[in-house]
Design a protein around this motif. Structure first.
Motif, PDB file in Angstrom:
ATOM      1  N   MET A 567      38.153  39.225  40.990  1.00 36.95           N
ATOM      2  CA  MET A 567      38.945  39.334  42.206  1.00 36.95           C
ATOM      3  C   MET A 567      38.728  40.675  42.880  1.00 36.95           C
ATOM      4  SD  MET A 567      40.441  36.542  42.900  1.00 36.95           S
ATOM      5  CE  MET A 567      41.611  37.101  44.131  1.00 36.95           C
ATOM      6  N   LEU A 568      38.361  41.712  42.119  1.00 40.70           N
ATOM      7  CA  LEU A 568      38.058  43.002  42.735  1.00 40.70           C
ATOM      8  C   LEU A 568      36.834  42.890  43.646  1.00 40.70           C
ATOM      9  CD1 LEU A 568      38.615  45.543  39.790  1.00 40.70           C
ATOM     10  CD2 LEU A 568      40.161  44.990  41.666  1.00 40.70           C
ATOM     11  N   ARG A 569      35.966  41.875  43.332  1.00 38.18           N
ATOM     12  CA  ARG A 569      34.770  41.694  44.155  1.00 38.18           C
ATOM     13  C   ARG A 569      34.946  40.630  45.224  1.00 38.18           C
ATOM     14  NH1 ARG A 569      32.308  41.894  38.950  1.00 38.18           N
ATOM     15  NH2 ARG A 569      32.076  39.627  39.001  1.00 38.18           N
ATOM     16  N   THR A 570      35.851  39.680  44.989  1.00 34.05           N
ATOM     17  CA  THR A 570      35.919  38.512  45.876  1.00 34.05           C
ATOM     18  C   THR A 570      37.266  38.329  46.544  1.00 34.05           C
ATOM     19  OG1 THR A 570      36.591  37.077  44.043  1.00 34.05           O
ATOM     20  CG2 THR A 570      34.210  37.336  44.460  1.00 34.05           C
ATOM     21  N   TYR A 580      45.290  43.120  42.813  1.00 32.18           N
ATOM     22  CA  TYR A 580      44.469  43.001  41.609  1.00 32.18           C
ATOM     23  C   TYR A 580      43.949  44.351  41.141  1.00 32.18           C
ATOM     24  CZ  TYR A 580      44.715  37.995  41.239  1.00 32.18           C
ATOM     25  OH  TYR A 580      45.181  36.734  41.020  1.00 32.18           O
ATOM     26  N   ALA A 581      43.780  45.289  42.074  1.00 33.42           N
ATOM     27  CA  ALA A 581      43.379  46.634  41.664  1.00 33.42           C
ATOM     28  C   ALA A 581      44.472  47.275  40.815  1.00 33.42           C
ATOM     29  CB  ALA A 581      43.083  47.487  42.896  1.00 33.42           C
ATOM     30  N   ALA A 582      45.746  47.043  41.213  1.00 34.74           N
ATOM     31  CA  ALA A 582      46.871  47.571  40.434  1.00 34.74           C
ATOM     32  C   ALA A 582      46.894  46.951  39.040  1.00 34.74           C
ATOM     33  CB  ALA A 582      48.177  47.305  41.172  1.00 34.74           C
ATOM     34  N   LYS A 583      46.582  45.621  38.930  1.00 32.07           N
ATOM     35  CA  LYS A 583      46.527  44.971  37.616  1.00 32.07           C
ATOM     36  C   LYS A 583      45.397  45.533  36.775  1.00 32.07           C
ATOM     37  CE  LYS A 583      48.551  40.593  39.149  1.00 32.07           C
ATOM     38  NZ  LYS A 583      48.358  39.145  39.334  1.00 32.07           N
ATOM     39  N   VAL A 596      40.644  53.692  41.712  1.00 38.37           N
ATOM     40  CA  VAL A 596      39.805  54.055  42.857  1.00 38.37           C
ATOM     41  C   VAL A 596      39.828  52.953  43.909  1.00 38.37           C
ATOM     42  CG1 VAL A 596      37.438  54.492  43.616  1.00 38.37           C
ATOM     43  CG2 VAL A 596      38.316  55.596  41.555  1.00 38.37           C
ATOM     44  N   ILE A 597      39.691  51.695  43.455  1.00 35.99           N
ATOM     45  CA  ILE A 597      39.687  50.580  44.410  1.00 35.99           C
ATOM     46  C   ILE A 597      41.044  50.467  45.097  1.00 35.99           C
ATOM     47  CG2 ILE A 597      39.513  48.076  44.588  1.00 35.99           C
ATOM     48  CD1 ILE A 597      37.372  48.170  42.405  1.00 35.99           C
TER      49      ILE A 597
END
Length: 680
Positions: A567-570, A580-583, A596-597
């Motif tokens: 999900m970080l990519r899509t 999702y970055a927080a997860k 970073v994301i």
């Protein structure tokens, strides 16, 4: 006329004896031969004739005579005659007014003495005792009135509480014919008040046995003789005297005599006769009433009337006249209540607590405190039970055991009420008590109390101590399960994994706890890098169906890196990507990438201040991944630039350019592009 001070209220409580005053040795209305009344239809009687015959028109005739002849030589005699008329009619207030208007020097001899005596007696009867005394003393040596005057002077001292003076004066008239018996009566009363009971017995019983004693003196003589015998411990001799006194006086009997007779009857086991006497005594508040309630309670107990006994003991325990009686009653109330409270417990307990507070050194105090401790414990009123047990000897093993048990239950109760801090204090004390099993259970609950306060490290320590005690019994599985949670919260995933595994190998967990323990065990496997094992457990729980299956699926989605990293990519948009970055920040190995994301995404969402917080946290905590740490510095520089802090942005990017050890092309390009933008 000078006003006289009425001293009746001053003296009305001066003596426990009845005031026996008789009108004796008073002269007749006249000594002349009785006149013959005029025949019917003739002229009316003269005032002196009307006076001597006691005719009702006497005052009218005298007043008319005084009005018609105000300067007559007989005026003073007629005014005296008018005062004497009201005196002999018993109207002492009116007689006193008229005597006060007379001139003493207008009379002499026997006439003067008689007038002074009757005036003094009127003062006495209207309550002006102290004003009467000097008149009586002025007649002390008079041939006709001396004995009576000395007697009344002594009586005034007696009523005024001047017993020594009264005693001497009564002795002075005890051998006179007119006042001897009465003087002996009052001498006996004073001896009784002084506590000279042996002398009272001799003198009072001599009065009782005399055939010539005035009947009005008998009841009080009987009373003091009987009570003196009673106080000397001679109850056998006191009983017939008390019985005779009570029978002659009926409802007017003095309560101390009723009480004495009742206690004698009680000692003889004659409760039927004792009970009504004691009931009468209770109608007059005081120490005797308090003691009477105690006797009534004991009679009720002997008859199996626990309710009546409890009520009576409660009455006696609440009174403060006699502390010994209160102590005995309070103790009896506790004993009566022990087999099932006959009073509402709140009422009985309040009386007992008051007693313990009022008489902490009483031998009954520990008994009552121990009873209250057990009673409150049984009612789950643990705070009240603790207050009582703390009044007991803390050195006694029984007290230590009770205190530990109460603190354990109190801590659990406080924890259920959400009072975690108070619960921790109670349970910590209980954990140091003598019973190893209660101590272990206390540590288990203490761990829960600390966990509720987010002191996960402290909670883990207490859970481990409870387990190590080997005194938890079936609760060892629960303690191990809880230990796993506490370790999980401290991110000690390896030990948490071991704890959940041990808990699953034991018996004692509920089915829900068992499934939850498997889920947490799978979490720990994942955090420890054993992803395949974790996914296998989640899949197994999902296949079982039910609520746990849904949770397993949700949990698998929350921590499964094929999904999160993907999900970080899509991610379809920046909001989803931020989620999702927080997860990812919670997944071991992906914390730096996720931070970073997330920071970069927040910048795109126009939230540079929030981006700064996330990125600074990563930089402060550090990371082994130099690439993502460099990306963090670059994103932080962008955050400062977005906030107009170009000098900080340039400082961070120049520092990164000088110190970054890597040679990744994208990092070098990012650094250069930021410098170019900042230099424009």
């Amino acid at each position: 006329m000078k006003p006289l001070r009425n001293l009746l209220t001053r003296h009305k409580a001066a003596s426990a004896a009845l005031a026996i005053i008789s009108l004796a040795a008073l002269p007749a209305r006249g000594s002349d031969p009785q006149p013959t009344l005029p025949p019917s239809g003739g002229p009316g009687p003269l005032p002196i004739q009307a006076f001597r015959f006691g005719l009702p028109q006497t005052p009218e005739l005298l007043l008319r005579r005084l009005a018609d002849f105000p300067a007559s030589a007989l005026t003073d005699a007629e005014r005296l005659m008018l005062a004497d008329w009201y005196f002999y009619q018993g109207d002492y207030p009116r007689a006193l007014e008229l005597y006060n208007d007379l001139r003493t020097d207008a009379f002499s001899g026997d006439t003067r003495s008689g007038m002074l005596y009757r005036k003094a007696y009127s003062l006495l009867k209207t309550g002006y005792y102290e004003e009467a005394a000097p008149l009586f003393l002025s007649l002390a040596t008079d041939a006709d009135f001396g004995a009576d005057a000395r007697f009344y002077a002594a009586y005034i001292d007696y009523v005024g509480g001047r017993y020594d003076n009264a005693y001497r004066r009564f002795l002075n008239v005890r051998n006179t014919a007119s006042r001897g018996f009465e003087a002996d009566y009052y001498l006996t009363q004073i001896d009784y008040l002084r506590g000279d009971y042996r002398k009272v017995v001799v003198d009072a019983e001599r009065l009782i046995s005399s055939p010539d004693v005035p009947p009005q003196l008998l009841p009080e003589s009987l009373r003091v003789a009987a009570l003196s015998r009673f106080k000397l411990g001679d109850k056998a001799a006191a009983r017939p005297l008390l019985t005779r006194y009570v029978e002659t006086q009926g409802d007017g009997a003095e309560i101390s005599a009723l009480y004495a007779l009742a206690t004698i009857l009680y000692d003889e086991g004659d409760y039927d006769r004792a009970l009504p006497l004691l009931s009468t005594v209770t109608e007059y508040p005081g120490d005797l009433a308090q003691s009477a309630w105690l006797y009534i309670g004991q009679i009720s107990m002997s008859r199996g009337d626990a309710q009546g006994a409890a009520l009576a003991f409660d009455k006696a325990a609440r009174e403060s006249w006699d502390s010994d009686v209160a102590q005995t009653a309070a103790y009896n109330l506790a004993v009566t209540s022990a087999d099932g409270l006959s009073l509402p417990f709140a009422d009985a307990a309040a009386a007992m607590e008051k007693f313990v507070d009022d008489y902490p050194h009483s031998p009954y105090a520990p008994v009552l405190s121990r009873y209250l401790t057990n009673a409150y414990y049984g009612q789950r009123a643990y705070e009240k039970a603790l207050r009582q047990v703390e009044k007991l000897d803390s050195r006694e093993p029984a007290t230590k055991a009770s205190r530990q048990k109460i603190l354990y239950q109190l801590g659990g109760q406080q924890l259920r009420r959400g009072e975690a801090r108070a619960a921790a204090a109670s349970l910590k004390e209980a954990a140091g008590g003598p019973d190893l099993s209660i101590a272990a259970q206390s540590r288990l609950w203490l761990g829960d109390a600390l966990y509720a306060q987010k002191d996960f490290k402290g909670a883990a320590k207490e859970y481990q101590a409870a387990i190590d005690s080997r005194s938890l019994g079936e609760n060892e599985a629960l303690a191990t399960y809880n230990l796993g949670y506490a370790l999980l919260k401290t991110k000690n995933y390896r030990k948490a994994e071991q704890a959940f595994k041990r808990a699953l190998e034991m018996t004692g967990l509920t089915s829900r706890q068992t499934v939850d323990a498997r889920l947490r065990y799978a979490d720990c496997l994942y955090y420890n890098g054993r992803h395949a094992e974790a996914i296998a457990i989640f899949d197994d729980i999902k296949q079982q169906g039910g609520e746990e299956a849904e949770f397993a699926a949700s949990r698998e989605a929350d921590i499964y890196p094929e999904m999160v990293v993907g999900m970080l990519r899509t991610a379809p948009d920046d909001v989803t990507l931020a989620e999702y970055a927080a997860k990812a920040m919670e997944i071991p190995g992906y914390e730096a990438q996720g931070a970073v994301i997330l920071g970069e995404t927040l910048l795109r969402l126009g939230q540079p201040d929030k981006a700064e917080v996330v990125l600074l946290k990563l930089i402060d905590e550090g990371s082994d991944e130099n690439y993502w740490l460099a990306r963090a510095y670059i994103a932080l520089s962008d955050a400062y630039a977005a906030r107009g802090k170009d000098y900080l942005a340039r400082l961070y990017i120049e520092s990164l350019q000088s110190n970054y050890p890597g040679n990744e092309t994208d990092i070098i390009e990012m650094i250069q592009s930021r410098l170019n933008n900042l230099n424009q």
